[in-house]
Design a protein around this motif. Sequence first.
Motif, short mmCIF file in Angstrom:
data_model
loop_
_atom_site.label_atom_id
_atom_site.label_comp_id
_atom_site.label_asym_id
_atom_site.label_seq_id
_atom_site.Cartn_x
_atom_site.Cartn_y
_atom_site.Cartn_z
N SER A 99 0.85 -1.19 0.00
CA SER A 99 0.00 0.00 0.00
C SER A 99 0.88 1.23 0.00
O SER A 99 1.62 1.47 0.94
N ARG B 121 -11.33 7.70 3.22
CA ARG B 121 -11.66 7.13 1.93
C ARG B 121 -12.34 8.19 1.07
O ARG B 121 -12.87 9.17 1.57
N ILE C 111 -4.36 -5.17 -7.03
CA ILE C 111 -5.64 -4.46 -7.09
C ILE C 111 -5.74 -3.47 -5.92
O ILE C 111 -6.18 -2.33 -6.09
N LYS C 112 -5.32 -3.89 -4.73
CA LYS C 112 -5.34 -2.99 -3.58
C LYS C 112 -4.41 -1.79 -3.82
O LYS C 112 -4.72 -0.66 -3.45
N ASP D 156 -6.17 0.58 -6.07
CA ASP D 156 -7.24 1.27 -5.36
C ASP D 156 -6.71 2.44 -4.54
O ASP D 156 -7.32 3.51 -4.49
N ASP D 157 -5.57 2.24 -3.89
CA ASP D 157 -4.99 3.31 -3.07
C ASP D 157 -4.58 4.50 -3.94
O ASP D 157 -4.84 5.66 -3.60
N LEU E 252 -5.71 5.33 -6.87
CA LEU E 252 -6.85 5.97 -7.52
C LEU E 252 -7.54 7.01 -6.64
O LEU E 252 -8.33 7.81 -7.12
N THR F 262 -10.55 -6.58 -13.84
CA THR F 262 -10.88 -5.90 -12.59
C THR F 262 -10.18 -4.55 -12.50
O THR F 262 -10.79 -3.53 -12.16
N VAL F 263 -8.89 -4.53 -12.84
CA VAL F 263 -8.13 -3.28 -12.78
C VAL F 263 -8.64 -2.30 -13.84
O VAL F 263 -8.76 -1.10 -13.58
N ARG G 146 -11.71 -0.73 -12.47
CA ARG G 146 -11.42 0.22 -11.39
C ARG G 146 -10.87 1.53 -11.95
O ARG G 146 -11.15 2.61 -11.43
#
Length: 309
Positions: free
Chosen positions: A38, A92, A125-126, A129-130, A132, A157-158, A161
């Motif tokens: 992360s 978030r 993916i995590k 997400d961070d 983005l 999936t990416v 996202r």
Amino acid sequence: MEVQQGMSRQNVEKILGKPDYRRFDGGGEEWEYHRISSVLYGNSIKIIVYFADGRVTGMDTFNGDEILLPPPPVVMSPSVVVTNTDPVRPPRYEESPRRRTLMMRDEFDRFLSDFRMVIMSDEQIKYIDDVLLDCNFTSAQCGKIIDQISGSDAQMTVMKRMYPQIVDKENFASVVNKLFSSFDRDKMKEYIQAYHGDQRPGDVGYVRPRAMSSADFDRFFNEYRGKSFESDRTRMLDEVVPPSGFTCAQCRKLVDMCTFQTDKKNMIKKLYPKIADKKNFSILTDVFTFEMDKREMREFAESYDSGRN
């Protein structure tokens, strides 16, 4: 590429680099890696690769310790500086909307270098997400990220996202084409179509259509004209998803292929949301002889743009 059973030490080193720690026990050997999963919170993962006789026999991945990233000092006044002692996680996106910025080339190169060190799909993916939360991307940047991901499910999936934060959606077809199977490419196109939905001018998130280049349309039209079945032609039109579109002159060529007046009207209605230069709509209404038919099409266009249709 992911670590696979039976790989040699050299193969693993090419993928993961030199291990942070090595352990030996008789004929067995373990290589241990620590990777940040992360970029915002400093979370880490631990990867252990097991060898026997120089070949991979297994691999484990664990959540590592959280790395506390010290926040910068907060200046209260010219003479007073207060330093936070506890790590503060940012809220978030849904809690506190942020102003996202496009990643510049140098920043993206650093990000991509770090991203290559994240091995597992779930962690990738995590990681995305961070990022983005704060950043937008170009289609070309998204394509480079997809190149680092194994497996079509994780790639899709990416893509899903990232798509809302792609700044040049008209170029996203090059990313979709990286998917291996036509089935996956079709599923991604369906997602994009559903994402834009039946958006009208003035709607939040509305993306104005951008017409195909002359060369692209010529290729499209030649293929369209070569289809023997109406269902195949309809499918081709449906695959032109926003923000890709047509000029009125390009639409006129498609409409002229229809024989009956009713078919011409239905074709115009189908194409209208994809038209990039609606100020030239008279090019399409002029296909009709009677003023009554022209007026019907103008009223349809006005009703569509106002959201009544």
